[in-house]
Design a protein around this motif. Structure first.
Motif, PDB file in Angstrom:
ATOM      1  N   PHE A  19       1.213  -1.377  -0.147  1.00 41.04           N
ATOM      2  CA  PHE A  19       0.188   0.140  -0.186  1.00 41.04           C
ATOM      3  C   PHE A  19       0.899   1.329   0.129  1.00 41.04           C
ATOM      4  O   PHE A  19       1.649   1.558   1.030  1.00 41.04           O
ATOM      5  N   ASP A  20       0.493   2.169  -1.010  1.00 42.39           N
ATOM      6  CA  ASP A  20       1.674   3.186  -0.876  1.00 42.39           C
ATOM      7  C   ASP A  20       0.741   3.876  -2.117  1.00 42.39           C
ATOM      8  O   ASP A  20      -0.276   3.769  -3.266  1.00 42.39           O
ATOM      9  N   LEU A  21       1.322   5.824  -2.373  1.00 38.03           N
ATOM     10  CA  LEU A  21       0.796   5.993  -3.068  1.00 38.03           C
ATOM     11  C   LEU A  21       1.087   6.013  -4.692  1.00 38.03           C
ATOM     12  O   LEU A  21       1.875   4.770  -4.993  1.00 38.03           O
ATOM     13  N   LYS A  22       0.418   6.184  -5.317  1.00 42.31           N
ATOM     14  CA  LYS A  22       0.095   5.986  -7.194  1.00 42.31           C
ATOM     15  C   LYS A  22       0.946   6.303  -7.833  1.00 42.31           C
ATOM     16  O   LYS A  22       1.454   5.352  -8.681  1.00 42.31           O
ATOM     17  N   GLU A  23       1.885   6.826  -7.379  1.00 38.38           N
ATOM     18  CA  GLU A  23       3.302   7.259  -8.343  1.00 38.38           C
ATOM     19  C   GLU A  23       4.569   5.665  -7.934  1.00 38.38           C
ATOM     20  O   GLU A  23       5.119   5.762  -9.353  1.00 38.38           O
ATOM     21  N   VAL A  24       4.383   5.097  -6.928  1.00 42.25           N
ATOM     22  CA  VAL A  24       4.626   4.503  -6.662  1.00 42.25           C
ATOM     23  C   VAL A  24       4.551   2.803  -7.543  1.00 42.25           C
ATOM     24  O   VAL A  24       5.093   2.021  -7.844  1.00 42.25           O
ATOM     25  N   ALA A  25       2.966   2.857  -8.047  1.00 36.05           N
ATOM     26  CA  ALA A  25       3.121   2.178  -8.667  1.00 36.05           C
ATOM     27  C   ALA A  25       3.180   0.907  -9.485  1.00 36.05           C
ATOM     28  O   ALA A  25       3.630  -0.412 -10.289  1.00 36.05           O
ATOM     29  N   GLN A  26       3.614   1.745 -10.562  1.00 36.63           N
ATOM     30  CA  GLN A  26       4.375   0.747 -11.425  1.00 36.63           C
ATOM     31  C   GLN A  26       5.460   0.369 -11.743  1.00 36.63           C
ATOM     32  O   GLN A  26       6.167  -0.959 -11.850  1.00 36.63           O
ATOM     33  N   ARG A  27       6.449   0.938 -10.579  1.00 37.30           N
ATOM     34  CA  ARG A  27       7.624   0.315 -10.290  1.00 37.30           C
ATOM     35  C   ARG A  27       7.488  -0.428  -9.473  1.00 37.30           C
ATOM     36  O   ARG A  27       7.886  -1.894  -8.907  1.00 37.30           O
ATOM     37  N   GLY A  58      -2.883   4.367  -2.505  1.00 33.48           N
ATOM     38  CA  GLY A  58      -3.929   4.862  -2.147  1.00 33.48           C
ATOM     39  C   GLY A  58      -2.857   6.386  -0.505  1.00 33.48           C
ATOM     40  O   GLY A  58      -1.644   6.217  -0.420  1.00 33.48           O
ATOM     41  N   ASP A  59      -3.371   6.908  -0.020  1.00 26.77           N
ATOM     42  CA  ASP A  59      -2.368   7.673   0.716  1.00 26.77           C
ATOM     43  C   ASP A  59      -3.166   7.428   2.414  1.00 26.77           C
ATOM     44  O   ASP A  59      -4.077   7.814   3.119  1.00 26.77           O
ATOM     45  N   TYR A  60      -2.164   6.883   3.405  1.00 24.55           N
ATOM     46  CA  TYR A  60      -2.311   6.186   4.547  1.00 24.55           C
ATOM     47  C   TYR A  60      -2.796   7.508   6.266  1.00 24.55           C
ATOM     48  O   TYR A  60      -2.540   6.892   7.392  1.00 24.55           O
TER      49      TYR A  60
END
Length: 352
Positions: free
Chosen positions: A212-220, A239-241
């Protein structure tokens, strides 16, 4: 090689004897100069160019795109520091210099590059103002750390590699020491690309995971999990914790998350995790715990960096950490060090 370089533990200038209390200060001042040389070694990837054997200054200059005269000065300094050894005009790695070889899974190159990266380096010069005002210099100059890394791909790559290398030993220690029997689902809150969770899932094949992390991290993150053949057992959720956390996992993992935040924000994060937990869920935080007796510890050094980089970011001792958890209706049930790292695991469960 004919000449063996000295151990890189720095010596004070010749005009200051080792018993002189000024020597300790000189070693710190010299450390700035020496780190600058080490950063240049890492940025030019000299350890990589030398990993297959000795090379001349001219060969190295051609390989890394440097002026030979300037590079020779750097090579001479690195030899004196103990990271290289030299015979005539030929240079080779010592065991210390070899630790910067980026081909190694535990390479120190990424730690050096992340510490010396211009934004990070400049922020450290602002610690005085942070002490005076309570405002961290990095976000004042550049905005959030993670936004800065997104805007600066080279810095982002180096930071990701550093976090992966730094987390590797802690994740392996956690996989060995913690009893995962009875745990089926794990949510890694603020898990980045998912290195810690991937390590746990590889060691414990019954686990199902969520990063679970920000969408900017999704691809990596999705690429990272795919390379490790974990996409059938692990998903990425954006998402944003501060707003919410995926509900219902057996275990919630927060690896080096709480120390990024001051008291109020840390409690906000922990309350979101508590709201997502079932009564029988567990929280497992990985963070540095400062010794309460004041003995030398890596955490005190790291605390200065946190002061420079994150508004409110700080390391805490066990009592302070437990107080944060208590504010979020969580109680500490276990604390255990994770050698060889400076991190500890702090287990907590809901108070009601």
């Amino acid at each position: 090689m004919a000449l063996m370089a000295p151990n890189p533990s720095s010596q004070p200038p010749l005009w200051v004897t080792s018993g002189d209390p000024r020597a300790a200060v000189w070693k710190m001042v010299q450390g700035v100069y020496r780190f600058s040389a080490l950063y240049a070694m890492a940025r030019l990837d000299l350890a990589g160019w030398l990993s297959d054997g000795p090379r001349t200054a001219a060969e190295l200059a051609s390989s890394c795109g440097a002026r030979q005269d300037q590079l020779t000065r750097l090579l001479r300094a690195l030899t004196a520091m103990g990271f290289l050894e030299a015979a005539d005009d030929t240079f080779a790695l010592t065991e210390y210099g070899a630790t910067l070889n980026s081909r190694l899974p535990d390479s120190m190159r990424w730690a050096v590059l992340s510490a010396g990266e211009p934004g990070s380096w400049n922020a450290m010069t602002g610690v005085t103002e942070a002490v005076r005002t309570g405002v961290a210099p990095f976000p004042e100059a550049y905005g959030s750390m993670y936004g800065y890394l997104e805007r600066n791909p080279e810095a982002g790559h180096d930071f990701d590699a550093f976090m992966a290398s730094r987390s590797k030993d802690a994740a392996a220690a956690l996989a060995r020491q913690y009893d995962f029997s009875g745990i089926r689902t794990v949510t890694d809150v603020g898990g980045g690309v998912g290195l810690v969770l991937a390590t746990l899932m590889t060691a414990h094949p019954a686990l199902q995971g969520t990063v679970f992390d920000l969408k900017e991290v999704a691809q990596r993150a999705e690429q990272f999990l795919a390379v490790r053949n974990l996409t059938d057992r692990c998903q990425f959720v954006a998402g944003d914790y501060f707003d919410s956390v995926p509900e219902g996992s057996d275990l919630y993992l927060l690896a080096s998350i709480v120390h990024n935040h001051g008291r109020e924000d840390a409690i906000r994060v922990l309350r979101q995790v508590r709201a997502a937990m079932r009564p029988d869920s567990r929280l497992l935080a990985l963070d540095v715990l400062l010794p309460q007796d004041g003995r030398p510890h890596f955490g005190f050094d790291l605390d200065i960096r946190m002061m420079a980089v994150f508004n409110g970011g700080q390391e805490r001792d066990q009592v302070e950490y437990a107080a944060l958890l208590s504010e979020a209706d969580l109680r500490v049930t276990r604390v255990e060090a994770l050698p060889p790292t400076p991190l500890s695991m702090i287990e907590a469960t809901p108070t009601f």
